[in-house]
Design a protein around this motif. Structure first.
Motif, PDB file in Angstrom:
ATOM      1  N   VAL A   3       1.073  -1.117  -0.081  1.00 43.49           N
ATOM      2  CA  VAL A   3      -0.212  -0.081   0.013  1.00 43.49           C
ATOM      3  C   VAL A   3       0.368   1.605   0.257  1.00 43.49           C
ATOM      4  CG1 VAL A   3      -2.028   1.248   1.223  1.00 43.49           C
ATOM      5  CG2 VAL A   3      -1.724  -1.277   1.597  1.00 43.49           C
ATOM      6  N   LEU A   4       1.840   1.030   1.089  1.00 41.51           N
ATOM      7  CA  LEU A   4       2.252   2.451   1.315  1.00 41.51           C
ATOM      8  C   LEU A   4       3.494   2.760  -0.337  1.00 41.51           C
ATOM      9  CD1 LEU A   4       3.411   4.813   2.718  1.00 41.51           C
ATOM     10  CD2 LEU A   4       5.756   2.556   3.996  1.00 41.51           C
ATOM     11  N   LYS A   5       4.206   1.745  -1.002  1.00 41.77           N
ATOM     12  CA  LYS A   5       5.159   2.024  -2.254  1.00 41.77           C
ATOM     13  C   LYS A   5       3.423   2.771  -3.303  1.00 41.77           C
ATOM     14  CE  LYS A   5       3.924  -2.365  -4.397  1.00 41.77           C
ATOM     15  NZ  LYS A   5       4.720  -3.397  -5.080  1.00 41.77           N
ATOM     16  N   ASN A   6       2.341   2.378  -3.424  1.00 36.16           N
ATOM     17  CA  ASN A   6       1.477   3.689  -4.247  1.00 36.16           C
ATOM     18  C   ASN A   6       0.532   4.697  -3.670  1.00 36.16           C
ATOM     19  OD1 ASN A   6       1.309   1.210  -5.828  1.00 36.16           O
ATOM     20  ND2 ASN A   6      -0.585  -0.034  -4.521  1.00 36.16           N
ATOM     21  N   MET A   7       1.954   5.099  -2.184  1.00 37.77           N
ATOM     22  CA  MET A   7       1.526   6.567  -1.958  1.00 37.77           C
ATOM     23  C   MET A   7       2.649   7.256  -2.222  1.00 37.77           C
ATOM     24  SD  MET A   7      -0.343   5.446   1.864  1.00 37.77           S
ATOM     25  CE  MET A   7      -0.983   7.100   2.631  1.00 37.77           C
ATOM     26  N   LEU A   8       3.447   6.532  -2.887  1.00 40.35           N
ATOM     27  CA  LEU A   8       4.758   7.535  -3.026  1.00 40.35           C
ATOM     28  C   LEU A   8       4.719   8.075  -3.881  1.00 40.35           C
ATOM     29  CD1 LEU A   8       7.305   5.040  -1.804  1.00 40.35           C
ATOM     30  CD2 LEU A   8       6.917   7.125  -0.679  1.00 40.35           C
ATOM     31  N   PRO A   9       5.203   9.594  -4.474  1.00 41.56           N
ATOM     32  CA  PRO A   9       5.519   9.808  -5.724  1.00 41.56           C
ATOM     33  C   PRO A   9       6.330   9.552  -6.548  1.00 41.56           C
ATOM     34  CG  PRO A   9       7.059  11.255  -4.067  1.00 41.56           C
ATOM     35  CD  PRO A   9       6.660  10.260  -3.200  1.00 41.56           C
ATOM     36  N   ASP A  10       6.327  10.007  -8.086  1.00 43.08           N
ATOM     37  CA  ASP A  10       7.777   9.362  -8.833  1.00 43.08           C
ATOM     38  C   ASP A  10       9.164  10.434  -8.020  1.00 43.08           C
ATOM     39  OD1 ASP A  10       9.212   8.758 -11.240  1.00 43.08           O
ATOM     40  OD2 ASP A  10       8.232   9.875 -11.855  1.00 43.08           O
ATOM     41  N   PHE A  11       9.466   9.391  -8.439  1.00 40.76           N
ATOM     42  CA  PHE A  11      11.165   9.618  -7.625  1.00 40.76           C
ATOM     43  C   PHE A  11      12.343  10.424  -8.302  1.00 40.76           C
ATOM     44  CE2 PHE A  11      10.198   7.397  -3.849  1.00 40.76           C
ATOM     45  CZ  PHE A  11       9.805   7.661  -3.095  1.00 40.76           C
ATOM     46  N   LYS A  12      11.921  10.196  -9.989  1.00 41.62           N
ATOM     47  CA  LYS A  12      12.772   9.957 -10.841  1.00 41.62           C
ATOM     48  C   LYS A  12      13.140  11.551 -10.488  1.00 41.62           C
ATOM     49  CE  LYS A  12      13.711  10.094 -16.258  1.00 41.62           C
ATOM     50  NZ  LYS A  12      12.938   8.988 -16.924  1.00 41.62           N
ATOM     51  N   GLY A  13      14.250  11.787 -10.590  1.00 46.74           N
ATOM     52  CA  GLY A  13      14.948  12.833 -10.825  1.00 46.74           C
ATOM     53  C   GLY A  13      14.944  14.276  -9.694  1.00 46.74           C
ATOM     54  N   LYS A  14      14.252  13.032  -8.700  1.00 49.92           N
ATOM     55  CA  LYS A  14      13.964  14.271  -7.363  1.00 49.92           C
ATOM     56  C   LYS A  14      14.950  13.332  -6.098  1.00 49.92           C
ATOM     57  CE  LYS A  14       9.750  14.783  -8.761  1.00 49.92           C
ATOM     58  NZ  LYS A  14       9.235  14.075  -8.211  1.00 49.92           N
ATOM     59  N   SER A  15      14.985  14.664  -4.717  1.00 48.36           N
ATOM     60  CA  SER A  15      15.926  14.579  -4.072  1.00 48.36           C
ATOM     61  C   SER A  15      15.261  14.151  -2.421  1.00 48.36           C
ATOM     62  CB  SER A  15      16.315  15.954  -3.556  1.00 48.36           C
ATOM     63  OG  SER A  15      15.091  17.122  -3.994  1.00 48.36           O
ATOM     64  N   VAL A  16      15.634  13.521  -2.102  1.00 50.31           N
ATOM     65  CA  VAL A  16      15.196  12.383  -1.223  1.00 50.31           C
ATOM     66  C   VAL A  16      15.481  12.810   0.009  1.00 50.31           C
ATOM     67  CG1 VAL A  16      14.108  10.546  -0.553  1.00 50.31           C
ATOM     68  CG2 VAL A  16      14.204  11.743  -3.052  1.00 50.31           C
ATOM     69  N   LEU A  17      14.514  12.794   1.644  1.00 46.33           N
ATOM     70  CA  LEU A  17      14.828  12.564   2.310  1.00 46.33           C
ATOM     71  C   LEU A  17      13.726  11.613   3.098  1.00 46.33           C
ATOM     72  CD1 LEU A  17      16.641  13.477   5.580  1.00 46.33           C
ATOM     73  CD2 LEU A  17      15.184  15.441   5.591  1.00 46.33           C
ATOM     74  N   ASP A  18      15.044  10.304   4.384  1.00 44.47           N
ATOM     75  CA  ASP A  18      14.339   9.757   4.562  1.00 44.47           C
ATOM     76  C   ASP A  18      14.530   9.814   6.280  1.00 44.47           C
ATOM     77  OD1 ASP A  18      13.308   7.618   5.553  1.00 44.47           O
ATOM     78  OD2 ASP A  18      14.462   5.588   4.167  1.00 44.47           O
ATOM     79  N   LEU A  19      13.741  10.122   7.394  1.00 44.32           N
ATOM     80  CA  LEU A  19      13.939  10.538   8.819  1.00 44.32           C
ATOM     81  C   LEU A  19      13.637   8.816   9.092  1.00 44.32           C
ATOM     82  CD1 LEU A  19      11.857  13.666   8.998  1.00 44.32           C
ATOM     83  CD2 LEU A  19      14.503  13.410   8.519  1.00 44.32           C
ATOM     84  N   GLY A  20      14.544   8.201   9.383  1.00 42.95           N
ATOM     85  CA  GLY A  20      14.106   7.010   9.797  1.00 42.95           C
ATOM     86  C   GLY A  20      14.573   5.990   9.614  1.00 42.95           C
ATOM     87  N   CYS A  21      15.245   6.029   8.879  1.00 47.96           N
ATOM     88  CA  CYS A  21      15.970   5.146   7.858  1.00 47.96           C
ATOM     89  C   CYS A  21      16.418   3.928   7.915  1.00 47.96           C
ATOM     90  CB  CYS A  21      17.314   5.417   7.217  1.00 47.96           C
ATOM     91  SG  CYS A  21      18.418   5.859   7.332  1.00 47.96           S
ATOM     92  N   GLY A  22      17.154   3.669   9.570  1.00 43.19           N
ATOM     93  CA  GLY A  22      16.784   2.204   9.935  1.00 43.19           C
ATOM     94  C   GLY A  22      18.011   0.988   8.305  1.00 43.19           C
ATOM     95  N   TYR A  23      17.323  -0.299   7.869  1.00 39.99           N
ATOM     96  CA  TYR A  23      18.163  -0.491   7.753  1.00 39.99           C
ATOM     97  C   TYR A  23      19.009  -0.307   5.762  1.00 39.99           C
ATOM     98  CZ  TYR A  23      18.944  -4.547   9.748  1.00 39.99           C
ATOM     99  OH  TYR A  23      18.991  -5.761  10.958  1.00 39.99           O
ATOM    100  N   GLY A  24      17.613   0.774   5.579  1.00 38.09           N
ATOM    101  CA  GLY A  24      18.197   1.751   4.469  1.00 38.09           C
ATOM    102  C   GLY A  24      17.796   1.714   2.950  1.00 38.09           C
ATOM    103  N   TRP A  25      16.819   0.404   3.388  1.00 35.71           N
ATOM    104  CA  TRP A  25      15.840  -0.235   2.298  1.00 35.71           C
ATOM    105  C   TRP A  25      15.011   0.692   1.232  1.00 35.71           C
ATOM    106  CZ3 TRP A  25      18.205  -4.602   2.076  1.00 35.71           C
ATOM    107  CH2 TRP A  25      18.612  -5.347   3.521  1.00 35.71           C
ATOM    108  N   HIS A  26      13.757   1.927   2.194  1.00 31.49           N
ATOM    109  CA  HIS A  26      13.578   3.082   1.519  1.00 31.49           C
ATOM    110  C   HIS A  26      14.228   3.526   0.281  1.00 31.49           C
ATOM    111  CE1 HIS A  26      10.678   1.559   4.915  1.00 31.49           C
ATOM    112  NE2 HIS A  26      10.036   1.852   3.652  1.00 31.49           N
TER     113      HIS A  26
END
Length: 243
Positions: free
Chosen positions: A33-56
């Motif tokens: 479900v979560l992956k379908n809530m995400l925007p298109d990442f192409k060419g984007k700058s992304v910040l992951d808060l609480g990245c854990g194992y880095g999967w996202h």
């Protein structure tokens, strides 16, 4: 309160035995479900808060994100994330989420998975996120559902034979600290009502696009039979918003 339970050796080893730890996003019950809530990442700058194992972070980079930054309080988590993504260009920093400090409008996407229930002051963090996001940028996060966090016990009500009867909810309107037990360790979490979570997003200057209380997919339930009980109550709340 900045609690670094994930750098406890015993806790970290126990966490590493969870399916989502060793099998990645494919074994995360909410991911479909979560992956379908995400925007298109192409060419984007992304910040992951609480990245854990880095999967996202890895997923964002695989989806052609231009730059990815992962933040986590735990040095062990940062080390593991670097190990998992050693062939990818991802910047990881060990710091509390509450202490993040970036340039105004630096990111196109800010993401967080299962971290905000550890944060005492969401208002301050969400205001920072709004400042770091570009206009029109996406803010997507998941956290433990208020139905799950209302009681410190965070466990099923069972009969004498140990069969699960129901998931009890109590002290729902009493927001604040919960001294919980997770993976055999005492862990501090923060309970908020659903209204408080949603209104904090709105009051921080975001426009909510989607809300989800996901249930595990049939594939996950077939893979992990114990996940079937996750159909009986929501465990996560997920929100997608725009600046």
């Amino acid at each position: 309160m900045k609690q670094n339970i994930y750098d406890d050796i015993d806790f970290f080893e126990s966490y590493g035995k969870m399916p989502r730890s060793f099998d990645g996003l494919n074994s995360a019950g909410e991911w479909h479900v979560l992956k379908n809530m995400l925007p298109d990442f192409k060419g984007k700058s992304v910040l992951d808060l609480g990245c854990g194992y880095g999967w996202h972070c890895i997923y964002a980079k695989e989806q052609a994100a231009e730059s990815v930054v992962g933040i986590d309080l735990s040095q062990k988590m940062i080390d593991k994330a670097k190990e998992n993504s050693k062939n990818l260009s991802i910047d990881y920093y060990q710091m509390p989420v509450e202490d993040i400090d970036f340039k105004d409008e630096q990111f196109d996407v800010v993401f967080s998975s299962l971290t905000f229930h550890y944060i005492e002051n969401l208002e301050t963090v969400f205001s920072k996120i709004n400042r770091f996001l570009k206009k029109g940028g996406s803010f997507v996060f998941s956290m433990e559902h208020p139905v799950f966090t209302s009681r410190a016990q965070q466990d099923w009500s069972t009969n004498e034979e140990g069969s699960r009867l129901h998931w009890p909810v109590d002290n729902y309107q009493d927001e604040g600290i919960r001294q919980t037990n997770f993976l055999g360790h005492k862990v501090i979490k923060y309970h908020r009502t659903l209204a408080s979570i949603i209104n904090t997003v709105i009051d921080s200057g975001f426009s909510i696009q989607q809300i989800s209380e996901p249930k595990p997919s049939e594939e996950i339930i077939e893979k992990y039979a114990e996940m079937k009980d996750e159909l009986r109550r929501p465990i996560f709340i997920m929100i997608s918003a725009l600046k």
